[in-house]
Design a protein around this motif. Sequence first.
Motif, short mmCIF file in Angstrom:
data_model
loop_
_atom_site.label_atom_id
_atom_site.label_comp_id
_atom_site.label_asym_id
_atom_site.label_seq_id
_atom_site.Cartn_x
_atom_site.Cartn_y
_atom_site.Cartn_z
N GLN A 1 -11.09 63.54 -53.44
CA GLN A 1 -11.35 64.84 -52.95
C GLN A 1 -12.86 65.18 -52.57
O GLN A 1 -13.14 65.74 -51.61
CB GLN A 1 -10.87 66.13 -53.83
N LEU B 1 -11.95 63.91 -48.59
CA LEU B 1 -11.31 65.34 -48.14
C LEU B 1 -12.42 66.03 -47.22
O LEU B 1 -12.05 66.82 -46.46
CB LEU B 1 -10.95 66.12 -49.06
N ALA C 1 -11.87 66.22 -43.33
CA ALA C 1 -10.49 66.81 -42.94
C ALA C 1 -10.66 67.19 -41.39
O ALA C 1 -9.87 66.94 -40.25
CB ALA C 1 -9.92 67.70 -43.73
N ASP C 2 -11.78 68.11 -41.19
CA ASP C 2 -12.15 68.47 -39.83
C ASP C 2 -12.29 67.29 -38.71
O ASP C 2 -11.55 67.43 -37.89
CB ASP C 2 -13.44 69.21 -39.87
N TYR D 1 -8.99 65.83 -38.30
CA TYR D 1 -8.06 66.64 -37.56
C TYR D 1 -8.29 66.49 -36.25
O TYR D 1 -7.39 66.48 -35.29
CB TYR D 1 -8.39 67.84 -38.19
N ARG D 2 -9.54 66.60 -35.56
CA ARG D 2 -9.95 66.82 -34.33
C ARG D 2 -9.85 65.47 -33.62
O ARG D 2 -9.43 65.50 -32.43
CB ARG D 2 -11.28 67.36 -34.11
N LEU E 1 -6.23 65.50 -32.90
CA LEU E 1 -5.91 66.13 -32.00
C LEU E 1 -5.90 65.69 -30.44
O LEU E 1 -5.12 65.63 -29.73
CB LEU E 1 -6.56 67.48 -32.10
N ARG E 2 -7.01 64.94 -30.45
CA ARG E 2 -7.15 64.06 -29.49
C ARG E 2 -6.38 62.83 -29.13
O ARG E 2 -5.85 62.32 -28.08
CB ARG E 2 -8.84 63.55 -29.17
N GLU F 1 -1.24 67.61 -36.92
CA GLU F 1 -1.26 68.21 -38.35
C GLU F 1 -0.56 67.20 -39.07
O GLU F 1 -0.81 66.58 -40.32
CB GLU F 1 -0.57 69.41 -38.42
N ASP F 2 0.84 66.40 -38.63
CA ASP F 2 1.46 65.42 -39.39
C ASP F 2 0.65 64.27 -39.42
O ASP F 2 0.54 63.77 -40.43
CB ASP F 2 2.70 65.48 -38.44
N VAL G 1 -2.65 63.96 -39.33
CA VAL G 1 -3.61 64.22 -40.43
C VAL G 1 -3.20 63.90 -41.78
O VAL G 1 -3.73 63.24 -42.68
CB VAL G 1 -4.42 65.77 -40.19
N GLN G 2 -2.21 64.54 -42.16
CA GLN G 2 -1.32 64.53 -43.59
C GLN G 2 -1.05 63.13 -44.00
O GLN G 2 -1.43 62.66 -44.94
CB GLN G 2 -0.13 65.52 -43.75
N PHE H 1 -4.31 61.08 -44.70
CA PHE H 1 -4.76 61.23 -45.96
C PHE H 1 -4.00 60.79 -47.13
O PHE H 1 -4.66 60.15 -47.95
CB PHE H 1 -5.23 62.73 -45.98
N VAL I 1 -18.89 62.00 -29.93
CA VAL I 1 -18.30 63.14 -30.64
C VAL I 1 -18.77 62.83 -32.12
O VAL I 1 -19.04 63.87 -32.98
CB VAL I 1 -16.83 63.70 -30.45
N LEU J 1 -20.30 57.40 -34.57
CA LEU J 1 -20.11 56.30 -35.31
C LEU J 1 -20.92 55.24 -34.55
O LEU J 1 -21.03 55.05 -33.28
CB LEU J 1 -18.69 55.78 -35.45
#
Lengths: 219, 105
Positions: free
Chosen positions: A20, A24, A27-28, A31-32, A35-36, A45-46, A48-49, A52, A156, A159
């Motif tokens: 955590q 954790l 996560a943002d 997530y993004r 999304l891309r 969302e699936d 990302v879950q 992790f 973005v 890295l």
Amino acid sequence: MTPLEGLSARELDERRSSFQREALPHADAVYRFALRLAGAPDAAEDLVQETFLRAFRSWEQYTPGTRAKSWLFTICRNVYLRQRERSARHDRIVEESVAREGTGSPGASVVNPLWVELKDRDPEGEFFGAIVDGRILEAIQRLPEEYRTAVLLSDVEGLPYADIAEAMGVPIGTVKSRLFRGRRQLQRDLYEYAVSVGYIPGGASAGARGASGSTPEDA
Amino acid sequence: MSGIFSRLRAWLPGGRDVPEPAPGCREDGGLSCQDALASVYEYLDGELDGRTPAEIEEHFRVCAECYPHLSCEKAFREALRRAGRGERCPERVRLRILESLEQEP
């Protein structure tokens, strides 16, 4: 570190705490990126879950103090690619075009053709700042995944090349090549959009569009 | 006289078709436009080592031909970064992750 099954309750708690603390917070970013990759919030969302969860299960493979964010991106992309294969929706055109790419630095001219077009009208590319985020994201989404991922992880997420190379399982030369092509394609896409909606005055493209009678997109 | 006018033209938009070396470019012993432009992405990505980043920065600082290109690439990257960092992970997703951790193994 041992796999989860072999841990005592207290060790498991400690493992959860360290996860955590270190994983954790990203996560943002994950997530993004998801999304891309996935192209839609539900799928993201699936993804990302799943990312992790897998990361937690293989937390013993993560070296503390190295870049957890890069490691998470690697897992996320691998999960996404496996899902894409299972759903058998390959983009054969993309695969073929990516197969043609070399691993060395691109042999194309160092002078960006866009600069030549912008020289008199917007040499510092101020039109990029005028384009709404949604339109830019659309352009990113239109890139083949290999170029999109390279550009996202570099431009973005910031890295270094070495981390991107590891995340994508390719040599650094390939990363540079994908960045080069991805950025050029994006710039061309956004430039043509900017001309079509009048952010950039005049231009050969606008003239041609006018002659053919097509209307500018809604801004 | 022609020397002054050609330098003046360098600062006006559309003033010339062929890049002229500016102070700091190879003819003065510095980096050439070709070399600087070839390194622009690696420079902006922070992937250059040694003295090279300083040389490239200096070239873009003094070369009227190359400076707009650097600004253009920077504006592009800034737009990408701004557009790409807008979303946040929904709270319910964070909660679901925490729940799934509790259920492991």
